[in-house]
Design a protein around this motif. Structure first.
Motif, PDB file in Angstrom:
ATOM      1  N   SER A  23       0.818  -1.199   0.000  1.00 55.19           N
ATOM      2  CA  SER A  23       0.000   0.000   0.000  1.00 55.19           C
ATOM      3  C   SER A  23       0.854   1.252   0.000  1.00 55.19           C
ATOM      4  CB  SER A  23      -0.921   0.000   1.230  1.00 55.19           C
ATOM      5  OG  SER A  23      -1.568   1.253   1.324  1.00 55.19           O
ATOM      6  N   LYS A  24       0.502   2.186  -0.886  1.00 59.65           N
ATOM      7  CA  LYS A  24       1.218   3.458  -0.897  1.00 59.65           C
ATOM      8  C   LYS A  24       0.598   4.454   0.069  1.00 59.65           C
ATOM      9  CE  LYS A  24       2.691   3.709  -5.698  1.00 59.65           C
ATOM     10  NZ  LYS A  24       2.341   4.409  -6.926  1.00 59.65           N
ATOM     11  N   ASP A  25      -0.697   4.312   0.319  1.00 61.58           N
ATOM     12  CA  ASP A  25      -1.415   5.319   1.093  1.00 61.58           C
ATOM     13  C   ASP A  25      -1.385   5.085   2.585  1.00 61.58           C
ATOM     14  OD1 ASP A  25      -2.101   6.540  -1.266  1.00 61.58           O
ATOM     15  OD2 ASP A  25      -3.899   5.330  -1.492  1.00 61.58           O
ATOM     16  N   CYS A  26      -1.169   3.823   2.955  1.00 65.53           N
ATOM     17  CA  CYS A  26      -1.159   3.514   4.383  1.00 65.53           C
ATOM     18  C   CYS A  26       0.096   2.737   4.738  1.00 65.53           C
ATOM     19  CB  CYS A  26      -2.370   2.672   4.779  1.00 65.53           C
ATOM     20  SG  CYS A  26      -3.859   3.637   4.948  1.00 65.53           S
ATOM     21  N   GLY A  27       0.535   2.934   5.957  1.00 65.39           N
ATOM     22  CA  GLY A  27       1.669   2.180   6.461  1.00 65.39           C
ATOM     23  C   GLY A  27       1.474   1.967   7.938  1.00 65.39           C
ATOM     24  N   ASN A  28       2.555   1.682   8.600  1.00 64.18           N
ATOM     25  CA  ASN A  28       2.472   1.498  10.040  1.00 64.18           C
ATOM     26  C   ASN A  28       3.446   2.440  10.720  1.00 64.18           C
ATOM     27  OD1 ASN A  28       1.831  -1.571   8.976  1.00 64.18           O
ATOM     28  ND2 ASN A  28       0.610  -0.917  10.707  1.00 64.18           N
ATOM     29  N   CYS A  29       3.261   2.566  11.997  1.00 69.56           N
ATOM     30  CA  CYS A  29       4.087   3.455  12.801  1.00 69.56           C
ATOM     31  C   CYS A  29       4.678   2.664  13.954  1.00 69.56           C
ATOM     32  CB  CYS A  29       3.201   4.585  13.314  1.00 69.56           C
ATOM     33  SG  CYS A  29       4.027   5.599  14.530  1.00 69.56           S
ATOM     34  N   GLN A  30       5.896   3.008  14.334  1.00 74.63           N
ATOM     35  CA  GLN A  30       6.560   2.277  15.417  1.00 74.63           C
ATOM     36  C   GLN A  30       5.907   2.511  16.768  1.00 74.63           C
ATOM     37  OE1 GLN A  30      10.857   2.787  15.373  1.00 74.63           O
ATOM     38  NE2 GLN A  30      10.813   2.994  13.167  1.00 74.63           N
ATOM     39  N   ILE A  31       5.132   3.562  16.914  1.00 72.22           N
ATOM     40  CA  ILE A  31       4.544   3.837  18.231  1.00 72.22           C
ATOM     41  C   ILE A  31       3.033   3.658  18.289  1.00 72.22           C
ATOM     42  CG2 ILE A  31       6.421   5.328  19.016  1.00 72.22           C
ATOM     43  CD1 ILE A  31       4.678   7.730  18.320  1.00 72.22           C
ATOM     44  N   PHE A  32       2.384   3.430  17.141  1.00 68.62           N
ATOM     45  CA  PHE A  32       0.944   3.184  17.140  1.00 68.62           C
ATOM     46  C   PHE A  32       0.650   1.845  16.507  1.00 68.62           C
ATOM     47  CE2 PHE A  32       0.972   7.929  16.953  1.00 68.62           C
ATOM     48  CZ  PHE A  32       0.337   8.137  18.184  1.00 68.62           C
ATOM     49  N   LYS A  33      -0.420   1.221  16.963  1.00 64.59           N
ATOM     50  CA  LYS A  33      -0.870  -0.011  16.336  1.00 64.59           C
ATOM     51  C   LYS A  33      -1.866   0.336  15.243  1.00 64.59           C
ATOM     52  CE  LYS A  33      -0.069  -3.158  20.130  1.00 64.59           C
ATOM     53  NZ  LYS A  33      -0.644  -4.111  21.085  1.00 64.59           N
ATOM     54  N   GLY A  34      -1.893  -0.490  14.238  1.00 69.42           N
ATOM     55  CA  GLY A  34      -2.853  -0.290  13.166  1.00 69.42           C
ATOM     56  C   GLY A  34      -2.295   0.608  12.085  1.00 69.42           C
ATOM     57  N   PRO A  35      -3.000   0.685  10.957  1.00 69.22           N
ATOM     58  CA  PRO A  35      -2.514   1.450   9.814  1.00 69.22           C
ATOM     59  C   PRO A  35      -2.565   2.947  10.069  1.00 69.22           C
ATOM     60  CG  PRO A  35      -4.705   0.592   9.384  1.00 69.22           C
ATOM     61  CD  PRO A  35      -4.269   0.016  10.699  1.00 69.22           C
ATOM     62  N   VAL A  36      -1.619   3.657   9.485  1.00 68.89           N
ATOM     63  CA  VAL A  36      -1.645   5.118   9.527  1.00 68.89           C
ATOM     64  C   VAL A  36      -1.531   5.644   8.098  1.00 68.89           C
ATOM     65  CG1 VAL A  36      -0.699   5.355  11.866  1.00 68.89           C
ATOM     66  CG2 VAL A  36       0.861   5.243   9.939  1.00 68.89           C
ATOM     67  N   TYR A  37      -2.083   6.800   7.863  1.00 68.58           N
ATOM     68  CA  TYR A  37      -2.052   7.399   6.531  1.00 68.58           C
ATOM     69  C   TYR A  37      -0.669   7.965   6.227  1.00 68.58           C
ATOM     70  CZ  TYR A  37      -7.127   7.239   6.337  1.00 68.58           C
ATOM     71  OH  TYR A  37      -8.424   6.830   6.304  1.00 68.58           O
ATOM     72  N   ALA A  38      -0.225   7.739   4.992  1.00 71.00           N
ATOM     73  CA  ALA A  38       1.073   8.270   4.575  1.00 71.00           C
ATOM     74  C   ALA A  38       1.088   9.796   4.660  1.00 71.00           C
ATOM     75  CB  ALA A  38       1.392   7.825   3.151  1.00 71.00           C
ATOM     76  N   GLN A  39      -0.054  10.416   4.394  1.00 75.18           N
ATOM     77  CA  GLN A  39      -0.129  11.879   4.445  1.00 75.18           C
ATOM     78  C   GLN A  39      -0.567  12.390   5.809  1.00 75.18           C
ATOM     79  OE1 GLN A  39       1.120  13.674   2.005  1.00 75.18           O
ATOM     80  NE2 GLN A  39       1.587  11.714   1.082  1.00 75.18           N
ATOM     81  N   GLY A  40      -0.665  11.487   6.754  1.00 76.71           N
ATOM     82  CA  GLY A  40      -1.068  11.893   8.097  1.00 76.71           C
ATOM     83  C   GLY A  40       0.095  12.466   8.883  1.00 76.71           C
ATOM     84  N   TYR A  41      -0.186  12.690  10.141  1.00 75.68           N
ATOM     85  CA  TYR A  41       0.803  13.391  10.954  1.00 75.68           C
ATOM     86  C   TYR A  41       0.419  13.248  12.415  1.00 75.68           C
ATOM     87  CZ  TYR A  41       3.038  17.459  13.147  1.00 75.68           C
ATOM     88  OH  TYR A  41       3.740  18.285  13.972  1.00 75.68           O
ATOM     89  N   CYS A  42       1.378  13.255  13.299  1.00 73.83           N
ATOM     90  CA  CYS A  42       1.062  13.351  14.717  1.00 73.83           C
ATOM     91  C   CYS A  42       2.160  14.130  15.407  1.00 73.83           C
ATOM     92  CB  CYS A  42       0.855  11.969  15.344  1.00 73.83           C
ATOM     93  SG  CYS A  42       2.375  11.219  15.944  1.00 73.83           S
TER      94      CYS A  42
END
Ligand code: SF4
Length: 50
Positions: A23-42
């Motif tokens: 998937s290009k639009d979603c990936g994962n994050c080392q500190i959150f579970k579940g998919p995150v948006y590539a264009q997202g932010y925290c």
């Protein structure tokens, strides 16, 4: 957050980003579970060390 407020800072260029092969639009994050948006932010966003 689905859309980053800053064009320079989003998940796909974050140090904690874990890209997914299927998937290009979603990936994962080392500190959150579940998919995150590539264009997202925290607030944990950190620049990638290249
Ligand atoms: S730390 Fe935040 S900005 Fe970085 S990949 Fe995870 S959710 Fe995205």
């Amino acid at each position: 957050m689905k859309q980053s407020p800053s064009p320079e800072s989003h998940c796909s260029n974050c140090q904690l980003w874990l890209p997914k092969k299927d998937s290009k639009d979603c990936g994962n994050c080392q500190i959150f579970k579940g998919p995150v948006y590539a264009q997202g932010y925290c607030t944990y966003w950190a620049p990638q060390m290249i």
